[in-house]
Structure formats: C-alpha cells, structure tokens
Design a protein around this motif. Sequence first.
Motif, short mmCIF file in Angstrom:
data_model
loop_
_atom_site.label_atom_id
_atom_site.label_comp_id
_atom_site.label_asym_id
_atom_site.label_seq_id
_atom_site.Cartn_x
_atom_site.Cartn_y
_atom_site.Cartn_z
N ALA A 383 -5.40 -11.59 -2.38
CA ALA A 383 -6.00 -12.49 -1.39
C ALA A 383 -5.68 -13.95 -1.69
CB ALA A 383 -7.51 -12.28 -1.34
N ALA A 384 -5.74 -14.31 -2.99
CA ALA A 384 -5.49 -15.71 -3.35
C ALA A 384 -4.06 -16.13 -3.03
CB ALA A 384 -5.79 -15.91 -4.84
N LEU A 385 -3.10 -15.26 -3.28
CA LEU A 385 -1.71 -15.58 -2.97
C LEU A 385 -1.47 -15.63 -1.46
CD1 LEU A 385 0.09 -13.35 -5.65
CD2 LEU A 385 -0.28 -15.82 -5.74
N LYS A 386 -2.08 -14.71 -0.74
CA LYS A 386 -1.91 -14.71 0.71
C LYS A 386 -2.57 -15.92 1.35
CE LYS A 386 -1.16 -9.76 1.44
NZ LYS A 386 -1.68 -8.49 2.04
N ASN A 387 -3.64 -16.40 0.75
CA ASN A 387 -4.27 -17.61 1.28
C ASN A 387 -3.34 -18.80 1.24
OD1 ASN A 387 -6.68 -16.37 1.94
ND2 ASN A 387 -7.71 -16.92 0.02
N LYS A 388 -2.39 -18.78 0.32
CA LYS A 388 -1.40 -19.85 0.24
C LYS A 388 -0.16 -19.55 1.08
CE LYS A 388 -2.45 -21.94 -4.27
NZ LYS A 388 -2.36 -23.33 -3.81
N LYS A 389 -0.25 -18.48 1.88
CA LYS A 389 0.86 -18.08 2.76
C LYS A 389 2.10 -17.69 1.96
CE LYS A 389 -1.80 -19.30 6.20
NZ LYS A 389 -2.53 -18.27 6.96
N MET A 390 1.88 -17.18 0.75
CA MET A 390 3.02 -16.75 -0.05
C MET A 390 3.51 -15.38 0.42
SD MET A 390 1.78 -18.03 -3.83
CE MET A 390 3.31 -17.56 -4.63
N LEU A 391 4.73 -15.08 0.05
CA LEU A 391 5.37 -13.83 0.49
C LEU A 391 4.97 -12.72 -0.48
CD1 LEU A 391 7.28 -12.60 2.59
CD2 LEU A 391 9.18 -13.20 1.09
N VAL A 392 3.80 -12.12 -0.26
CA VAL A 392 3.26 -11.09 -1.14
C VAL A 392 3.64 -9.71 -0.61
CG1 VAL A 392 1.17 -10.15 -2.20
CG2 VAL A 392 1.34 -12.60 -1.72
N ARG A 393 4.16 -8.88 -1.50
CA ARG A 393 4.52 -7.51 -1.13
C ARG A 393 3.75 -6.54 -2.03
NH1 ARG A 393 7.36 -7.46 3.72
NH2 ARG A 393 8.93 -9.13 3.71
N ILE A 394 2.94 -5.71 -1.42
CA ILE A 394 2.16 -4.71 -2.15
C ILE A 394 2.84 -3.36 -1.99
CG2 ILE A 394 -0.08 -3.60 -2.43
CD1 ILE A 394 -0.07 -6.58 -3.12
N LEU A 395 3.23 -2.75 -3.10
CA LEU A 395 3.95 -1.47 -3.05
C LEU A 395 2.97 -0.31 -3.01
CD1 LEU A 395 6.77 -2.05 -5.71
CD2 LEU A 395 6.72 -2.72 -3.30
N ASP A 396 3.08 0.53 -1.97
CA ASP A 396 2.26 1.74 -1.95
C ASP A 396 2.83 2.74 -2.95
OD1 ASP A 396 4.44 3.06 -0.76
OD2 ASP A 396 3.62 2.84 1.27
N ALA A 397 2.19 3.90 -3.07
CA ALA A 397 2.58 4.87 -4.09
C ALA A 397 4.03 5.31 -3.94
CB ALA A 397 1.65 6.09 -4.03
N ASN A 398 4.47 5.51 -2.70
CA ASN A 398 5.86 5.93 -2.48
C ASN A 398 6.84 4.83 -2.86
OD1 ASN A 398 5.14 8.47 -1.53
ND2 ASN A 398 5.00 7.78 0.60
N GLU A 399 6.52 3.59 -2.48
CA GLU A 399 7.41 2.47 -2.80
C GLU A 399 7.46 2.22 -4.31
OE1 GLU A 399 7.26 -0.55 0.97
OE2 GLU A 399 5.42 -0.33 -0.21
N TYR A 400 6.31 2.34 -4.96
CA TYR A 400 6.32 2.11 -6.41
C TYR A 400 7.14 3.17 -7.12
CZ TYR A 400 4.87 1.61 -11.23
OH TYR A 400 4.88 1.47 -12.59
N SER A 401 6.99 4.42 -6.70
CA SER A 401 7.82 5.48 -7.28
C SER A 401 9.30 5.18 -7.03
CB SER A 401 7.45 6.83 -6.67
OG SER A 401 8.36 7.82 -7.06
N GLN A 402 9.62 4.74 -5.82
CA GLN A 402 11.00 4.38 -5.50
C GLN A 402 11.49 3.24 -6.40
OE1 GLN A 402 11.56 3.16 -1.44
NE2 GLN A 402 13.77 2.94 -1.63
N ALA A 403 10.61 2.28 -6.67
CA ALA A 403 10.98 1.16 -7.52
C ALA A 403 11.30 1.63 -8.94
CB ALA A 403 9.84 0.14 -7.55
N CYS A 404 10.50 2.58 -9.46
CA CYS A 404 10.76 3.11 -10.79
C CYS A 404 12.09 3.85 -10.84
CB CYS A 404 9.62 4.04 -11.22
SG CYS A 404 8.01 3.24 -11.42
N VAL A 405 12.33 4.67 -9.83
CA VAL A 405 13.59 5.43 -9.77
C VAL A 405 14.77 4.47 -9.67
CG1 VAL A 405 14.94 7.05 -8.38
CG2 VAL A 405 12.50 7.48 -8.80
N MET A 406 14.65 3.43 -8.83
CA MET A 406 15.74 2.48 -8.64
C MET A 406 16.07 1.73 -9.92
SD MET A 406 14.92 0.87 -4.88
CE MET A 406 15.94 -0.55 -5.24
N LEU A 407 15.04 1.32 -10.68
CA LEU A 407 15.32 0.59 -11.91
C LEU A 407 15.98 1.50 -12.93
CD1 LEU A 407 15.17 -1.99 -13.53
CD2 LEU A 407 12.91 -1.29 -14.34
N ARG A 408 15.51 2.73 -13.02
CA ARG A 408 16.14 3.64 -13.99
C ARG A 408 17.61 3.86 -13.64
NH1 ARG A 408 17.83 8.61 -15.17
NH2 ARG A 408 17.50 9.31 -17.33
#
Length: 489
Positions: A383-408
């Motif tokens: 909330a604090a970052l979004k209040n500053k209109k920053m580009l916040v991206r919250i990864l859901d479970a599928n995206e986070y799993s994808q992020a782990c696979v991509m880094l590996r």
Amino acid sequence: MMRHSTPTLFESARHVIVPEGIVSTGWPAVRDTCRELGITFDPWQQGSAQLILSKGADGLYATTVGGVTISIPRQVGKTFMIGWIVFALCIIYPGLTVVWTAHRASTADETFDGMKSMAATPTMAPHIDRTPDNGSEQKIEFKNGSRVVFGARERGFGRGFTKLDVVVFDEAQILTERSIDDMIPAQNASDNALTIMIGTPPKPIDPSEIFQDARRAALNGEAPDALYIEFSADPKADPDDRAQWRKANPSYPQRTKEAAMLRMRRKLSPDSFMREALGIWDEISLGKLAFTAKKWDDLAIENPDPEWPVAAYGVDMNPERTKVSIGVATFSDDGGVHLEVAADAPFDEAGTSALVDWLWTRAKRHVPVVIDAYSPARPILEAALKNKKMLVRILDANEYSQACVMLREAVEKHPAITHFGQEHLDHSAKNTVQDQIKNRPGSFKWNRPSLDVDLSPIVSITCAHFGAVKFAKRRLPASERKQRHAIVG
C-alpha cells in the motif's frame, strides 16, 4: 475380557521415531494421578504419553533438547490427552508453570474453555484455585502454586516468562522462529523442561519451517534427542475411504463418530480435508538443490558496470519481519541480466517509511518493484509503495513459481546472467532447494532444508530477475543512462 476401543500407538501411527537413551518414564505417576481423577486413556494415548514422558539415565526428559513433535489430524483427542497429562504434572509437581499457546486467538480461547471445563469436574475442582481471564491471557491456577497459562501467538503472547517447565505449541504448523525465541530461553531456568509441538500438516502458505524441519530431521534419523509421532492416511488416499479414516484417526469410529468426519468432509476444501482430517503431508521434494554450486560460482563477476541501467527491484523479508533483502536486476551491455542484493539488513516496522523512501529514491515510478504475494514484505510495503504511484508488481503463486523456474533455467543454461559474488547471497543460493508443487509437474518454489538457511536474498533477486524479464522497459541507450544503484553491505 475388556475390548480395547482403539488401537495401540504402534498399530495406528504411521511414524513413531523414539529418542535414544530412554531408561524410564514419568507415565506411571501421571497415569495413577489421572486414575484418581477418574480419567483413563485409550491404548494409543497411553503409548504416546509413555514416550512423551520418557526419561534418560540422568532423570531428565529424553526429549528435553529435541522436543516432542506430533503431527495429528483434527478430531482425534489431542487436547484430552495432552490436557490431562499437563493437569497431572501440575498436581504432581507443585509450582509447575505450563504455557499452552496456539496461533489463532479462536483456538487458544477454545482450548482454554475446554480445559476450564475439565478443571471444573468434581474430582479436579478441589485442586484448582481460580481461572482468571483478562481477554488476552487466560490461566488455570492450582492451589499448590502450579499454573497453566493460555494465549494466542497472533496476539503477541509468549514474552516475559522467566521460567517455563512445559510449553505446548498448538497449531505448530504456523509457528515462527520469533515465537520460539520468545519462550524457549525461559525453559533454561527449568530443572526438567518439556516442549511439545502439535499440529496438522501445513498449507503451502503457512510459515511452517520449524514444524517441517522437526519432521524432516526425525524421518532422516538426524534427531536422536527428539520424539516424532505422526498419524496419517496413505499419501494418495481416497478421501471417502473409511479404512483410510481409521488409519489417520485412531479414535475413529469409537470416539470420533462418522458424523464428525462427514462435517469436516463437507466444510473443508479437498486439500484441507486431506491435511487436517487425514493428516497427509504434501508431497514435496526437498533434496534437489536449486543451483549447482559450480554453475553459480561461474557466473560471478568482480566489476559490474555502475552505468548498467536498473531494470527491476525485488523485495523479501524473513518470516519474522526482522530482516529485509532488496534484490536489484540491471541490464548489462551484452544484453544479459546482472543480479545483486542491494540491501540485506535488519528491519523494524517503525522503519517502514525509510524503506519506502529508499525504494522511491531509486525506482521512482518507472522501475518495477516486485514482491511475492506470500512474502511477509507485502502487507508492510504494498500500500505504501502504491500510494507513491510506484510500479508495484505482486506475484501470485503461479507467477512466483514461474519466477523460480526462470531463474534456475537462467543460471543453469544461460551464461548471460551474472551476479556479484556476495557472501550472503551465495550462501542463500547454494543452500536453497526446490519445493515441487503438487499436481504441477516441473513447477516449484524455493524452500530451505534447515532453519540455518536464509531464503530472503535468493527470493529478492528471483523477484528482481522476473521483473527485469517480464515488466521492465527496454534499455536506454548508453548516452541516456542516468540511473545508479548503491550496494549496501
């Protein structure tokens, strides 16, 4: 001949890992005291109690170091068994202090109400002085100076005790290091401390490292001073198979009636029923390291160019929210992605505004800040970052799993990725393991094989890398690069 209503412990439990060096047990005194109170136990409860109270040659509990861990479904009778053991110990040993703590306030209140009813029975009432309840802390106080104190960890309960003889961690599948740190040191003042963790198999989102680590150590033969008992159905059990219900619940059908099981079957989701009613742990693979150490080391460079433009930041915190890690991904001149930990430092929620300002100064409104949806950092920062209109991206479970696979895959297969060779990041990366996600072949998320591993550095750069690949704008030409990032220890 009297017929046993339920099976023995070794007939019913899937796992019974017994501590070494047992020469006696405090069970006979507890059993006899309970008989005087009119309380008897089923065979599986007797076997459990005998081991819970087992002692070594020095007369101390055999589990005084490693503790007792019990993975047990709901509606089995654990509160009855542990509750009467605790009451008997309080009668036998004047001045005993017992803490019974659950994660949720509702569970703590329910347990207190149940044990207050037990304390009010005609045979038990003469031992009780009073049962005060101030809303946040409830007690059952004995006339001989013993006491049982109840409270919820989500209310911050657990601090301030100077001496604890017995600690019962209920809902141990939601148990953090902070809760352990609050209470376990107080047991050092006890002549004979006993720690009991009781819980159901955790959900993937539960902060369950302590409970999981205790189970893993016991099953791997790495806990000679601990007791581990697990009641569970077969891993791929039919949730409607009554034979599997009997495997999981030694009190079914004699004490836990079919109606109680059917209520859980109707009210719980299929996955929750398998965990909470049948005691089945998720099938996870914790033996495969995320990265090979050589491959990770080969990608380290000594002099990253400070002119490389920042592509994304990733933020994570440890479960106790006492430390923050901020990963940063930059675009290198060869088109690759360079990863570093820009900050890895102690954190207090009072410093949230300073952390937000730190990110705002560097990311502004155009560099994505990426956070795993289940990270402890999310409720503090989103909330604090979004209040500053920053580009916040919250990864859901599928995206986070994808992020782990991509880094590996990037580390194992693509030499264009680099890192700075930071000690805390190296330790995190080389000790992180893959936690396979049920029913999703090839999908995994990061996990740690022991409590000594800090996941937050690797999670922070995982989020930063995903942000660079998925959300970042194209690189600016060299002549327009103005952004910098600072490495903070």
